[in-house]
Design a protein around this motif. Structure first.
Motif, PDB file in Angstrom:
ATOM      1  N   LEU A 355       0.821  -1.362   0.078  1.00  0.00           N
ATOM      2  CA  LEU A 355      -0.035   0.181  -0.030  1.00  0.00           C
ATOM      3  C   LEU A 355       0.833   1.419  -0.145  1.00  0.00           C
ATOM      4  O   LEU A 355       0.248   2.398   0.306  1.00  0.00           O
ATOM      5  CB  LEU A 355      -0.919  -0.002   1.185  1.00  0.00           C
ATOM      6  N   GLN A 356       2.106   0.976  -0.360  1.00  0.00           N
ATOM      7  CA  GLN A 356       2.947   2.171  -0.389  1.00  0.00           C
ATOM      8  C   GLN A 356       2.521   3.532  -0.839  1.00  0.00           C
ATOM      9  O   GLN A 356       2.763   4.684  -0.638  1.00  0.00           O
ATOM     10  CB  GLN A 356       4.533   1.871  -0.567  1.00  0.00           C
ATOM     11  N   ASP A 357       2.070   3.198  -2.143  1.00  0.00           N
ATOM     12  CA  ASP A 357       1.703   4.558  -2.898  1.00  0.00           C
ATOM     13  C   ASP A 357       0.357   5.056  -2.536  1.00  0.00           C
ATOM     14  O   ASP A 357       0.129   6.255  -2.726  1.00  0.00           O
ATOM     15  CB  ASP A 357       1.390   4.042  -4.411  1.00  0.00           C
ATOM     16  N   LEU A 358      -0.298   4.277  -1.734  1.00  0.00           N
ATOM     17  CA  LEU A 358      -1.553   4.812  -1.063  1.00  0.00           C
ATOM     18  C   LEU A 358      -1.403   5.856   0.252  1.00  0.00           C
ATOM     19  O   LEU A 358      -1.895   6.880   0.496  1.00  0.00           O
ATOM     20  CB  LEU A 358      -2.584   3.864  -0.623  1.00  0.00           C
ATOM     21  N   HIS A 359      -0.583   5.285   1.242  1.00  0.00           N
ATOM     22  CA  HIS A 359      -0.293   5.796   2.650  1.00  0.00           C
ATOM     23  C   HIS A 359       0.674   6.671   2.568  1.00  0.00           C
ATOM     24  O   HIS A 359       0.803   7.718   3.147  1.00  0.00           O
ATOM     25  CB  HIS A 359      -0.078   4.725   3.465  1.00  0.00           C
ATOM     26  N   GLY A 360       1.822   6.667   1.738  1.00  0.00           N
ATOM     27  CA  GLY A 360       2.933   7.485   1.593  1.00  0.00           C
ATOM     28  C   GLY A 360       3.643   7.691   2.955  1.00  0.00           C
ATOM     29  O   GLY A 360       4.559   8.736   3.017  1.00  0.00           O
ATOM     30  N   LEU A 361       3.756   6.611   3.538  1.00  0.00           N
ATOM     31  CA  LEU A 361       4.618   6.618   4.895  1.00  0.00           C
ATOM     32  C   LEU A 361       6.058   6.245   4.650  1.00  0.00           C
ATOM     33  O   LEU A 361       6.366   5.570   3.605  1.00  0.00           O
ATOM     34  CB  LEU A 361       3.769   5.957   6.038  1.00  0.00           C
ATOM     35  N   ASN A 362       6.752   6.403   5.617  1.00  0.00           N
ATOM     36  CA  ASN A 362       8.272   5.965   5.453  1.00  0.00           C
ATOM     37  C   ASN A 362       8.590   5.022   6.427  1.00  0.00           C
ATOM     38  O   ASN A 362       7.596   4.216   7.106  1.00  0.00           O
ATOM     39  CB  ASN A 362       9.241   7.169   5.758  1.00  0.00           C
ATOM     40  N   SER A 363       9.908   4.365   6.312  1.00  0.00           N
ATOM     41  CA  SER A 363      10.503   3.006   7.078  1.00  0.00           C
ATOM     42  C   SER A 363      10.210   3.404   8.415  1.00  0.00           C
ATOM     43  O   SER A 363      10.276   2.298   9.147  1.00  0.00           O
ATOM     44  CB  SER A 363      11.959   3.073   6.734  1.00  0.00           C
ATOM     45  N   LYS A 364      10.241   4.618   9.042  1.00  0.00           N
ATOM     46  CA  LYS A 364      10.095   4.894  10.370  1.00  0.00           C
ATOM     47  C   LYS A 364       8.751   4.423  10.826  1.00  0.00           C
ATOM     48  O   LYS A 364       8.635   3.708  11.727  1.00  0.00           O
ATOM     49  CB  LYS A 364      10.400   6.404  10.741  1.00  0.00           C
ATOM     50  N   HIS A 365       7.649   4.739  10.067  1.00  0.00           N
ATOM     51  CA  HIS A 365       6.479   4.317  10.425  1.00  0.00           C
ATOM     52  C   HIS A 365       6.078   2.899  10.379  1.00  0.00           C
ATOM     53  O   HIS A 365       5.515   2.124  10.907  1.00  0.00           O
ATOM     54  CB  HIS A 365       5.312   5.046   9.392  1.00  0.00           C
ATOM     55  N   GLU A 366       6.917   2.287   9.157  1.00  0.00           N
ATOM     56  CA  GLU A 366       6.899   0.697   9.019  1.00  0.00           C
ATOM     57  C   GLU A 366       7.496   0.223  10.339  1.00  0.00           C
ATOM     58  O   GLU A 366       6.953  -0.755  10.606  1.00  0.00           O
ATOM     59  CB  GLU A 366       7.824   0.234   7.781  1.00  0.00           C
ATOM     60  N   LEU A 367       8.601   0.565  11.075  1.00  0.00           N
ATOM     61  CA  LEU A 367       9.215   0.068  12.210  1.00  0.00           C
ATOM     62  C   LEU A 367       8.076   0.139  13.426  1.00  0.00           C
ATOM     63  O   LEU A 367       7.688  -0.664  14.103  1.00  0.00           O
ATOM     64  CB  LEU A 367      10.376   0.842  12.438  1.00  0.00           C
ATOM     65  N   LEU A 368       7.491   1.461  13.253  1.00  0.00           N
ATOM     66  CA  LEU A 368       6.507   1.643  14.336  1.00  0.00           C
ATOM     67  C   LEU A 368       5.382   0.566  14.436  1.00  0.00           C
ATOM     68  O   LEU A 368       4.712   0.093  15.360  1.00  0.00           O
ATOM     69  CB  LEU A 368       5.724   3.108  14.683  1.00  0.00           C
ATOM     70  N   LEU A 369       5.090   0.234  13.149  1.00  0.00           N
ATOM     71  CA  LEU A 369       3.861  -1.016  12.861  1.00  0.00           C
ATOM     72  C   LEU A 369       4.186  -2.242  13.279  1.00  0.00           C
ATOM     73  O   LEU A 369       3.481  -2.975  13.887  1.00  0.00           O
ATOM     74  CB  LEU A 369       3.391  -0.816  11.452  1.00  0.00           C
ATOM     75  N   ARG A 370       5.381  -2.621  12.838  1.00  0.00           N
ATOM     76  CA  ARG A 370       6.132  -3.831  13.185  1.00  0.00           C
ATOM     77  C   ARG A 370       6.145  -4.094  14.826  1.00  0.00           C
ATOM     78  O   ARG A 370       5.729  -5.012  15.430  1.00  0.00           O
ATOM     79  CB  ARG A 370       7.363  -4.038  12.610  1.00  0.00           C
ATOM     80  N   ILE A 371       6.463  -3.025  15.348  1.00  0.00           N
ATOM     81  CA  ILE A 371       6.653  -3.031  16.822  1.00  0.00           C
ATOM     82  C   ILE A 371       5.344  -3.016  17.552  1.00  0.00           C
ATOM     83  O   ILE A 371       4.984  -3.938  18.458  1.00  0.00           O
ATOM     84  CB  ILE A 371       7.238  -2.105  17.318  1.00  0.00           C
ATOM     85  N   ALA A 372       4.075  -2.453  16.902  1.00  0.00           N
ATOM     86  CA  ALA A 372       2.937  -2.454  17.435  1.00  0.00           C
ATOM     87  C   ALA A 372       2.268  -3.671  17.138  1.00  0.00           C
ATOM     88  O   ALA A 372       1.630  -4.519  18.273  1.00  0.00           O
ATOM     89  CB  ALA A 372       1.977  -1.321  16.834  1.00  0.00           C
ATOM     90  N   CYS A 495     -12.457  -5.005   9.947  1.00  0.00           N
ATOM     91  CA  CYS A 495     -11.810  -4.227   9.032  1.00  0.00           C
ATOM     92  C   CYS A 495     -12.399  -3.252   8.180  1.00  0.00           C
ATOM     93  O   CYS A 495     -12.172  -2.825   7.168  1.00  0.00           O
ATOM     94  CB  CYS A 495     -11.054  -5.011   8.079  1.00  0.00           C
ATOM     95  N   ASP A 496     -13.619  -2.565   8.719  1.00  0.00           N
ATOM     96  CA  ASP A 496     -14.332  -1.429   8.074  1.00  0.00           C
ATOM     97  C   ASP A 496     -13.476  -0.471   7.906  1.00  0.00           C
ATOM     98  O   ASP A 496     -13.418   0.504   7.078  1.00  0.00           O
ATOM     99  CB  ASP A 496     -15.561  -1.101   9.086  1.00  0.00           C
ATOM    100  N   LEU A 497     -12.666  -0.053   9.178  1.00  0.00           N
ATOM    101  CA  LEU A 497     -11.546   0.848   9.025  1.00  0.00           C
ATOM    102  C   LEU A 497     -10.719   0.767   7.757  1.00  0.00           C
ATOM    103  O   LEU A 497     -10.368   1.785   7.143  1.00  0.00           O
ATOM    104  CB  LEU A 497     -10.586   0.936  10.179  1.00  0.00           C
ATOM    105  N   PHE A 498     -10.118  -0.364   7.347  1.00  0.00           N
ATOM    106  CA  PHE A 498      -9.561  -0.742   6.176  1.00  0.00           C
ATOM    107  C   PHE A 498     -10.063  -0.103   4.957  1.00  0.00           C
ATOM    108  O   PHE A 498      -9.557   0.728   4.259  1.00  0.00           O
ATOM    109  CB  PHE A 498      -8.937  -2.049   6.157  1.00  0.00           C
ATOM    110  N   HIS A 499     -11.287  -0.119   4.876  1.00  0.00           N
ATOM    111  CA  HIS A 499     -12.234   0.205   3.594  1.00  0.00           C
ATOM    112  C   HIS A 499     -11.930   1.832   3.706  1.00  0.00           C
ATOM    113  O   HIS A 499     -12.096   2.288   2.585  1.00  0.00           O
ATOM    114  CB  HIS A 499     -13.320  -0.398   3.519  1.00  0.00           C
ATOM    115  N   GLU A 500     -12.433   2.197   4.864  1.00  0.00           N
ATOM    116  CA  GLU A 500     -12.625   3.725   5.027  1.00  0.00           C
ATOM    117  C   GLU A 500     -11.520   4.538   4.487  1.00  0.00           C
ATOM    118  O   GLU A 500     -11.477   5.418   3.896  1.00  0.00           O
ATOM    119  CB  GLU A 500     -12.946   4.158   6.525  1.00  0.00           C
ATOM    120  N   VAL A 501     -10.234   3.974   4.995  1.00  0.00           N
ATOM    121  CA  VAL A 501      -8.909   4.458   5.040  1.00  0.00           C
ATOM    122  C   VAL A 501      -8.543   4.400   3.305  1.00  0.00           C
ATOM    123  O   VAL A 501      -7.838   5.401   2.683  1.00  0.00           O
ATOM    124  CB  VAL A 501      -7.920   4.129   5.810  1.00  0.00           C
TER     125      VAL A 501
END
Length: 511
Positions: A355-372, A495-501
């Motif tokens: 989803l990189q082209d949709l969220h536009g976030l970077n590797s730091k956010h990916e790290l936070l997601l993995r830790i979460a 996962c309604d949130l996923f569709h919304e986002v």
């Protein structure tokens, strides 16, 4: 930005520190090498105000604004574009009750967004300094090493086991916090008063690491690194200082005036402030650990900090792995389902990339997601009922190496929202985020939910997936399991949130 591709990129950094404001101007070439063009420093008694009265006084605010105005003239002279200037303040600024007013005033005075240095920045610097020492000293690299950093307002401790981070912690013990507490004592009494002032925190730190086997104690910090070579000549990138040498040197400094320190040690006036308190605190800590020798790396800590902040490149893979390992240790402490957490982290990472082209976030956010993902069920340690809220609390109140308080807030909120409850503007902690930070939580929470559903049974029966998008559907193909009803029901329910986002409906299918 320069329009000439052959011309190096001009960059500048402004650092509003505990005792001074520094401007560094330079050029960055294609290989990422930084060449300094100018380095300016002006004194500013920020720490004195903060630890004496808890507020930054108007004269100091105006003095800081005037310095930034002067720095603008230098930036114009070197034609550094506004977009290439970064401005940071010491993390002790957050302890001033009027720090928001100060930040706003600095932004108005300079035109730059001013950011407080967070704990992640500091631990990254300490980590890099330690790695340089370990590389030049194989014997230390293969041993058990305690790293202590006495900062302006806080002390950090890192424990390395054979070159890898094992434990990290921080304490409210700092140079200028101590200096202001003993400001009215004479030079003869000063060392004894410092010992008395810091005893409780030193004992606390020593107790926390009492079960650790420590072969070397390494001290880093602007003050002790600035004078280490005067105490013991460096060998293999570090000074090896006996406690007797440090004690004798500190006693001698305690009797000197600021002018004498500047003249004899070739320091600037800002470098002499807090020096005695820093050395005495390091000495007290070394005594408490019964050290024979204190190892102090070569280098200018303050200069390294500025260059570290100036480097816009993302964190190294090694540093990110250290952070992930620290998160795993936290999960282990609270008996989380490790296999489930790692599995969810794997799917989260894969979906993040899709989803990189949709969220536009970077590797730091990916790290936070993995830790979460690793820690999203940490609240089960307290209770299965509403464990998402317990996860929020535990993550917020647990230190994790390499992460700032703001990083932990994002991670805690992702854990809070990994179930079916959506973020709400009235929710504690979420309500305190900026608009951009709220969007980050929405984007990452939506991914985490899908990834969590793919291991709904906690059995890792779906081992591999392939994501693809067609029209308004996110297809999740798997060859491992024929019947994915349980996982699809979980997706449908939360996962309604996923569709919304993202605008896609997740659908499992057997490839």
């Amino acid at each position: 930005m320069s329009t000439d591709p052959s011309k190096p990129e001009s960059l500048a950094l402004i650092h509003i520190g505990a005792t001074s404001i520094t401007l560094l101007i330079g050029e960055l070439n294609d290989e990422g090498q930084f060449a300094t063009l100018d380095h300016l420093e002006r004194p500013l008694p920020l720490a004195r105000d903060i630890f004496r009265s808890g507020v930054i006084t108007r004269p100091v605010i105006e003095q800081a604004a005037a310095i930034l105005h002067d720095f603008q003239l230098s930036l114009a002279e070197y034609t550094v574009p506004t977009t290439s200037v970064r401005c940071f303040t010491t993390n002790i600024l957050a302890e001033a009750s009027n720090h928001e007013i100060f930040l706003n005033r600095m932004q108005i005075a300079s035109g730059f967004v001013v950011r407080i240095i967070d704990d992640g920045d500091m631990t990254h610097l300490i980590y890099q300094t330690t790695l340089r020492l370990l590389k030049s000293n194989p014997e230390i690299a293969n041993a058990n090493t305690l790293i202590s950093h006495i900062g302006p307002g806080n002390t950090r401790a890192l424990y390395f086991h054979k070159g890898r981070i094992a434990t990290y912690s921080s304490y409210r013990l700092g140079i200028f916090r101590t200096t202001e507490a003993v400001a009215d004592t004479s030079s003869v009494q000063q060392l004894a008063y410092i010992e008395e002032q810091i005893r409780g925190v030193v004992d606390h730190l020593a107790t926390d690491y009492s079960k650790a086997e420590i072969d070397y104690h390494v001290a880093v910090g602007a003050e002790i690194q600035s004078v280490a070579a005067h105490i013991s000549p460096p060998v293999q990138g570090a000074s090896f200082i006996t406690l007797k040498q440090l004690e004798k040197f500190t006693e001698k400094l305690a009797l000197m005036s600021a002018d004498e320190m500047v003249r004899r040690l070739h320091l600037n006036y800002t470098g002499s402030e807090g020096l005695v308190a820093a050395l005495q605190t390091n000495l007290a800590l070394a005594r408490r650990f019964n050290d024979k020798v204190l190892v102090v790396p070569e280098g200018d800590f303050h200069s390294d900090l500025i260059h570290n902040l100036l480097d816009s490149r993302t964190q190294t893979k090694t540093f990110q792995e250290e952070i992930l390992q620290a998160a795993r240790e936290v999960g282990k402490k609270f008996h989380t389902d490790r296999k489930h957490g790692e599995h969810v982290a794997k799917f989260s990472q894969e979906l993040f990339a899709q989803l990189q082209d949709l969220h536009g976030l970077n590797s730091k956010h990916e790290l936070l997601l993995r830790i979460a993902a690793i820690l999203h069920e940490i609240g089960m340690f307290v209770s299965a009922r509403e464990h998402h809220k317990h996860s929020l609390y535990l993550i917020l109140h647990t230190e994790i190496f390499g992460l700032s308080a703001s990083d932990r807030t994002i991670i805690a909120l992702l854990a809070r929202y990994h179930r079916r409850y959506n973020p709400d503007a009235n929710h504690p902690h979420y309500a305190d985020l900026t608009r951009d930070e709220r969007l980050i939580v929405f984007k990452l929470a939506a991914i985490l939910r899908v990834a969590d559903c793919l291991d709904r049974s906690h059995s890792q029966r779906i081992k591999n997936v392939k994501f693809s998008r067609e029209r308004d559907t996110l297809y999740i193909d798997t060859t491992d399991v024929e019947d994915t009803t349980v996982e699809q029901l979980a997706i449908n329910s939360k996962c309604d949130l996923f569709h919304e986002v993202y605008g896609y409906e997740p659908l499992l299918r057997n490839a």
